[in-house]
Design a protein around this motif. Structure first.
Motif: not given
Length: 206
Positions: A150-155, A157-169
Motif C-alpha cells: 500500500l505504501a509503495a502505491h501511495l508513493c 501516486g496510485y491511491l486516490k484516498d490517502t486519508s488517515d480514515e481510509w488507512f485505518i479502515k
C-alpha cells in the motif's frame, strides 16, 4: 586569520538528514552537508571519520523517525497503529520511504529492526495473547507485505484516498481477516472487534 567556525555534531547530523529526506541517500555528501551549513568540509571531518559513519547515523535517525510514527496512538488498537503509522510516514516522507524500502536493500537493518520492534509491540498487546510467537510472526509477515505494498502505491501516486480514515479502515479490515484466518486455522479463539471500535477483543468459543 579568521577563526574556524565550529558546528556541533548534532547540527551536522541534522543537515545530513535534511539532505537524505529531501533527495535520498545519493543526495548526501560531505560537500553538500558543508554547503548546507555554509562552512568548509573541515567541521564535518572533525566530527565524522567517513561517510560510512554518517550513513550509520542517518540509518539510526530514519529508524527513530519511523518508530515514532508507528508508535503513535491513532486508534485504541496497538496492532493497527503500527500499519497506520507506516502509511502516514510514507505519505509525509515519500522520498525517505523510497530510499528506505524501494530503491535497494542497503537499509535492510531498518526493515529488520522495525520488524522486531513491531513484534515486541504485538507481544505486549493483550488482544493477541492467544497466539504464540510463530503465529504472531506469520500475522506480522502478512500485514507487513500488505502495508508495504500500500505504501509503495501511495508513493507512486496510485491511491486516490490517502486519508488517515481510509488507512485505518483498510488496514483494520485486512488485519481482522488475517487474525480470524490464523485463529481459525490454529483452532484458537476468534478475534473480533466491538461494533464501531478499533480494538480487538478475544471471545472464547463455548
Amino acid at each position: 586569520m579568521p577563526p574556524k567556525i565550529l558546528f556541533p555534531r548534532e547540527e551536522i547530523e541534522n543537515a545530513a538528514f535534511k539532505l537524505f529526506a529531501s533527495g535520498g541517500i545519493r543526495n548526501v555528501s560531505v560537500r553538500k552537508i558543508a554547503s548546507l551549513l555554509g562552512s568548509s568540509t573541515a567541521p564535518i571531518y572533525s566530527n565524522f571519520s567517513s561517510m560510512d559513519e554518517i550513513n550509520k547515523v542517518l540509518t539510526e535517525k530514519a529508524l527513530g523517525l519511523l518508530l515514532n510514527y508507528t508508535g503513535r496512538k491513532y486508534t485504541e488498537d496497538p496492532f493497527l497503529n503500527i500499519g497506520v503509522g507506516l502509511l502516514i510516514f510514507a505519505r509525509e516522507n515519500k522520498v525517505l520511504y523510497r530510499s528506505l524500502f524501494l530503491e535497494s536493500n542497503r537499509f535492510q537493518e531498518v526493515f529488520d529492526r522495525l520488524y522486531e520492534e513491531n513484534l515486541v509491540r504485538m507481544k505486549q498487546d493483550e488482544s493477541l495473547s492467544v497466539f504464540n510467537e510463530d503465529e504472531l510472526r506469520s500475522i506480522l509477515d502478512k500485514m507487513t507485505f500488505f502495508t508495504l505494498g500500500l505504501a509503495a502505491h501511495l508513493c507512486a501516486g496510485y491511491l486516490k484516498d490517502t486519508s488517515d480514515e481510509w488507512f485505518i479502515k483498510t488496514l483494520y479490515d485486512m488485519g481482522d481477516d488475517v487474525l480470524r484466518a490464523t485463529a481459525h486455522k490454529k483452532g484458537k479463539p476468534g478475534c473480533t472487534t466491538p461494533e464501531g471500535g478499533h480494538s480487538r477483543e478475544t471471545h472464547h468459543h463455548r
